[in-house]
Design an enzyme around this catalytic site. Structure first.
Site, PDB file in Angstrom:
ATOM      1  N   ASP A 277       0.823  -1.090  -0.171  1.00 33.23           N
ATOM      2  CA  ASP A 277      -0.046   0.039   0.101  1.00 33.23           C
ATOM      3  C   ASP A 277       0.957   1.315   0.238  1.00 33.23           C
ATOM      4  OD1 ASP A 277      -2.653   1.147   0.047  1.00 33.23           O
ATOM      5  OD2 ASP A 277      -1.835   1.977   2.351  1.00 33.23           O
TER       6      ASP A 277
ATOM      7  N   GLU B  66       1.021   5.842   0.436  1.00 38.80           N
ATOM      8  CA  GLU B  66       0.391   7.024   0.851  1.00 38.80           C
ATOM      9  C   GLU B  66       0.983   8.125   0.012  1.00 38.80           C
ATOM     10  OE1 GLU B  66      -2.285   6.949   2.699  1.00 38.80           O
ATOM     11  OE2 GLU B  66      -2.094   5.121   3.287  1.00 38.80           O
TER      12      GLU B  66
ATOM     13  N   GLU C 193      -5.707  18.228   3.099  1.00 42.29           N
ATOM     14  CA  GLU C 193      -6.757  17.119   2.928  1.00 42.29           C
ATOM     15  C   GLU C 193      -6.176  15.833   2.862  1.00 42.29           C
ATOM     16  OE1 GLU C 193      -6.142  19.290  -1.283  1.00 42.29           O
ATOM     17  OE2 GLU C 193      -6.283  19.875   1.021  1.00 42.29           O
TER      18      GLU C 193
ATOM     19  N   HIS D 143      -5.026   6.438   7.943  1.00 46.50           N
ATOM     20  CA  HIS D 143      -4.422   5.458   6.908  1.00 46.50           C
ATOM     21  C   HIS D 143      -2.873   5.547   7.120  1.00 46.50           C
ATOM     22  CE1 HIS D 143      -7.735   4.798   3.841  1.00 46.50           C
ATOM     23  NE2 HIS D 143      -8.105   5.736   4.615  1.00 46.50           N
TER      24      HIS D 143
ATOM     25  N   ASP E 132      -2.219  -0.587   6.351  1.00 43.98           N
ATOM     26  CA  ASP E 132      -3.151  -1.197   5.529  1.00 43.98           C
ATOM     27  C   ASP E 132      -2.896  -2.282   4.673  1.00 43.98           C
ATOM     28  OD1 ASP E 132      -4.659   0.899   6.278  1.00 43.98           O
ATOM     29  OD2 ASP E 132      -4.570   2.085   4.577  1.00 43.98           O
TER      30      ASP E 132
END
Length: 234
Positions: free
Chosen positions: A7, A9, A52, A150, A155
């Site tokens: 995963d 980010e 965000e 997250h 994850d």
């Protein structure tokens, strides 16, 4: 079969618009069982972190400012990935960022032939249902109570559990147990190589014999005494 569950980010949604990869977490699995080997790294994106995006993963510009550049960690990452299949949730997103970073440091992109997308698997199994990682973890009873924000490695760990469920679940464990038992038998001798117990003989008691004879005496002209029994197949 070796597979890497991973995963990422990022700073945003589109590497073509300048967004960068800031974290990657990888879990090694062999025959759908986690081996305990992982790869995890943070990278300095050399750009600001939109609020965000920070709200999603909690990685601030300040936190990432002293982390290595992707180019400085690429060799170690590629060595861990090897030539294994790469499993991700909504895999095109993760592959897009991974390959964008590889292009920036003049490395060959990873072929999409190695991509396994768990969203695609889930859509095939559960059409019309929600296919987010959270929703699927709830469907399969995977505990995610420790997941506040997250995180790439966290994850990936959840996804590894989900991937097992999506591709056979606990039935795989039965095969693994059988395999382990076979491997054990190599060292200790065949599992079925045991001393056979003698056949147990069940002899009727005198009372049972008397009751049986009394019952036979009540029968009128039984077939086995008349000679009228047809041979088998007649």
């Amino acid at each position: 079969m070796r597979e890497i569950i991973f995963d990422t980010e990022t700073t945003g949604l589109d590497p073509l618009k300048g967004d960068r990869l800031v974290e990657i977490g990888c879990i090694e699995m062999v025959n759908r069982v986690a081996t305990g080997r992982t790869y995890h790294a943070y990278f300095n994106p050399q750009r600001s972190m939109p609020m965000e995006a920070e709200r999603v993963h909690g990685l601030s510009e300040k936190f990432l400012s002293d982390k290595p550049l992707f180019a400085h960690g690429v060799e170690e990452m590629l060595a861990f990935l090897g030539d294994s299949a790469l499993v991700a949730h909504n895999a095109r997103f993760d592959f897009g960022f991974l390959n964008a970073e590889l292009r920036l440091c003049n490395r060959a992109e990873i072929s999409l032939d190695r991509m396994v997308d768990t969203v695609a698997i889930a859509r095939n199994l559960h059409p019309g249902a929600k296919h987010s990682l959270d929703a699927l973890c709830s469907r399969y009873g995977i505990d995610r109570s420790h997941r506040v924000k997250h995180g790439a490695l966290l994850d990936a760990e959840l996804l590894a559990q989900l991937y097992v469920e999506l591709t056979g679940g606990r039935q795989i464990g039965l095969t693994l147990v059988e395999t382990a038992m076979m491997e054990t038998s190599v060292a200790t001798g065949p599992i079925l190589d045991r001393i056979a117990r003698p056949v147990r003989v069940f002899t009727p008691s005198a009372e049972e014999i008397t009751r049986h004879q009394a019952f036979i005496a009540t029968l009128s002209d039984p077939l086995w005494l008349s000679g009228q029994i047809e041979p088998a197949g007649g």
